[in-house]
Design an enzyme around this catalytic site. Structure first.
Site, PDB file in Angstrom:
ATOM      1  N   ARG A  89       0.840  -1.196   0.000  1.00  0.00           N
ATOM      2  CA  ARG A  89       0.000   0.000   0.000  1.00  0.00           C
ATOM      3  C   ARG A  89       0.871   1.241   0.000  1.00  0.00           C
ATOM      4  O   ARG A  89       1.779   1.377   0.818  1.00  0.00           O
ATOM      5  CB  ARG A  89      -0.888  -0.006   1.248  1.00  0.00           C
ATOM      6  CG  ARG A  89      -1.650   1.289   1.524  1.00  0.00           C
ATOM      7  CD  ARG A  89      -2.929   1.372   0.724  1.00  0.00           C
ATOM      8  NE  ARG A  89      -3.715   2.533   1.105  1.00  0.00           N
ATOM      9  CZ  ARG A  89      -4.787   2.487   1.901  1.00  0.00           C
ATOM     10  NH1 ARG A  89      -5.190   1.351   2.402  1.00  0.00           N
ATOM     11  NH2 ARG A  89      -5.465   3.571   2.171  1.00  0.00           N
ATOM     12  N   ARG A  99      -5.796   1.111  -4.869  1.00  0.00           N
ATOM     13  CA  ARG A  99      -4.926   0.609  -3.797  1.00  0.00           C
ATOM     14  C   ARG A  99      -4.819  -0.910  -3.827  1.00  0.00           C
ATOM     15  O   ARG A  99      -5.752  -1.606  -4.237  1.00  0.00           O
ATOM     16  CB  ARG A  99      -5.452   1.064  -2.432  1.00  0.00           C
ATOM     17  CG  ARG A  99      -6.879   0.656  -2.196  1.00  0.00           C
ATOM     18  CD  ARG A  99      -7.589   1.574  -1.214  1.00  0.00           C
ATOM     19  NE  ARG A  99      -7.561   2.957  -1.609  1.00  0.00           N
ATOM     20  CZ  ARG A  99      -7.729   3.972  -0.755  1.00  0.00           C
ATOM     21  NH1 ARG A  99      -7.968   3.740   0.515  1.00  0.00           N
ATOM     22  NH2 ARG A  99      -7.686   5.207  -1.177  1.00  0.00           N
ATOM     23  N   ASP A 102      -6.905  -2.272   1.380  1.00  0.00           N
ATOM     24  CA  ASP A 102      -7.467  -1.334   2.357  1.00  0.00           C
ATOM     25  C   ASP A 102      -8.166  -2.178   3.422  1.00  0.00           C
ATOM     26  O   ASP A 102      -9.016  -3.006   3.100  1.00  0.00           O
ATOM     27  CB  ASP A 102      -8.478  -0.431   1.630  1.00  0.00           C
ATOM     28  CG  ASP A 102      -9.066   0.659   2.528  1.00  0.00           C
ATOM     29  OD1 ASP A 102      -8.353   1.151   3.413  1.00  0.00           O
ATOM     30  OD2 ASP A 102     -10.236   1.006   2.310  1.00  0.00           O
ATOM     31  N   ASP A 104     -10.271  -1.623   6.841  1.00  0.00           N
ATOM     32  CA  ASP A 104     -10.936  -0.617   7.667  1.00  0.00           C
ATOM     33  C   ASP A 104     -11.654  -1.282   8.833  1.00  0.00           C
ATOM     34  O   ASP A 104     -12.381  -2.268   8.628  1.00  0.00           O
ATOM     35  CB  ASP A 104     -11.981   0.148   6.837  1.00  0.00           C
ATOM     36  CG  ASP A 104     -11.356   1.013   5.758  1.00  0.00           C
ATOM     37  OD1 ASP A 104     -10.241   1.517   5.961  1.00  0.00           O
ATOM     38  OD2 ASP A 104     -12.004   1.183   4.695  1.00  0.00           O
TER      39      ASP A 104
HETATM   40  N1  PH2 Z   1     -12.465   2.147  -1.393  1.00  0.00           N
HETATM   41  C1  PH2 Z   1     -12.044   3.365  -1.580  1.00  0.00           C
HETATM   42  C2  PH2 Z   1     -12.433   4.175  -2.739  1.00  0.00           C
HETATM   43  N2  PH2 Z   1     -13.404   3.574  -3.562  1.00  0.00           N
HETATM   44  N3  PH2 Z   1     -14.731   1.764  -4.198  1.00  0.00           N
HETATM   45  C3  PH2 Z   1     -15.158   0.514  -3.987  1.00  0.00           C
HETATM   46  N4  PH2 Z   1     -16.031  -0.039  -4.825  1.00  0.00           N
HETATM   47  N5  PH2 Z   1     -14.707  -0.233  -2.935  1.00  0.00           N
HETATM   48  C4  PH2 Z   1     -13.809   0.277  -2.049  1.00  0.00           C
HETATM   49  O1  PH2 Z   1     -13.407  -0.421  -1.096  1.00  0.00           O
HETATM   50  C5  PH2 Z   1     -13.352   1.585  -2.245  1.00  0.00           C
HETATM   51  C6  PH2 Z   1     -13.837   2.312  -3.353  1.00  0.00           C
HETATM   52  C7  PH2 Z   1     -11.136   3.961  -0.614  1.00  0.00           C
HETATM   53  O2  PH2 Z   1     -11.145   3.344   0.604  1.00  0.00           O
HETATM   54 MG    MG Z   2     -11.834   2.234   2.799  1.00  0.00          MG
HETATM   55 MG    MG Z   3      -8.860   2.680   4.875  1.00  0.00          MG
END
Ligand code: PH2
Ligand code: MG
Ligand code: MG
Length: 165
Positions: A89, A99, A102, A104
């Site tokens: 990342r 990315r 991610d 969260d």
């Molecule tokens: N995460 C993002 C930005 N856009 N779009 C989708 N479909 N799924 C994601 O997890 C995502 C995103 C930034 O965290």
């Molecule tokens: Mg996110």
């Molecule tokens: Mg995040």
């Protein structure tokens, strides 16, 4: 001492859209599973989801996992961010950009946490179909800390752009 009251129930969101995103999610789940401080309980299906934010990026793979942990919220955040870094990342200034991984923290028990580094529930949780739908798969009866039932949100959110794999 079997300190069961220290076991925190946590939902995390996983997302990736670079460098074999499904493999990125599998690798992250393996690393989480190896931690002595975390018990991996369950992962939702993987979903392909249209990008939220800049549209000149590939679709994401998203999922939600249920964990139990003795870690504090910030210690868990540190651990998850170390996995993001291990998996390449690169933090960029572009908001919502592509990315490799991610991770969260979506929910931590039924707590509301408001720290400079960490806001829980995650701020996008109630608006994003790629979070709500896999979360509801694991916890259809979940009630958010503010009292909103997930079932109520699921019944109204658009599932456009979201495909269960
Ligand atoms: N995460 C993002 C930005 N856009 N779009 C989708 N479909 N799924 C994601 O997890 C995502 C995103 C930034 O965290
Ligand atoms: Mg996110
Ligand atoms: Mg995040």
């Amino acid at each position: 001492m079997a300190n069961t009251e220290l076991i925190n129930k946590v939902y995390i969101g996983l997302g990736a859209n670079l460098q074999q995103p499904e493999e990125q999610l599998h690798s992250a789940l393996e690393k989480i599973n190896l931690s002595d401080d975390i018990t991996f309980c369950q992962c939702s299906s993987f979903y392909q989801s249209a990008p939220m934010g800049p549209q000149d990026q590939d679709d994401y793979i998203n999922a939600v996992a249920l964990l139990k942990t003795t870690l504090t919220p910030l210690a868990l955040l540190d651990f998850l961010q170390s996995i993001e870094l291990q998996q390449g990342r690169v933090r960029k200034s572009e908001r919502w950009g592509a990315r490799t991984l991610d991770l969260d923290i979506l929910l931590f028990n039924n707590e509301k946490i408001d720290l400079p580094r960490l806001i829980i529930p995650h701020y996008g949780i109630k608006q994003r179909n790629f979070v709500l739908v896999p979360l509801a798969e694991l916890a259809p009866d979940l009630i958010f800390p503010d009292g909103t039932p997930i079932a109520q949100l699921i019944s109204t959110i658009s599932q456009q752009g979201l495909k269960k794999l």
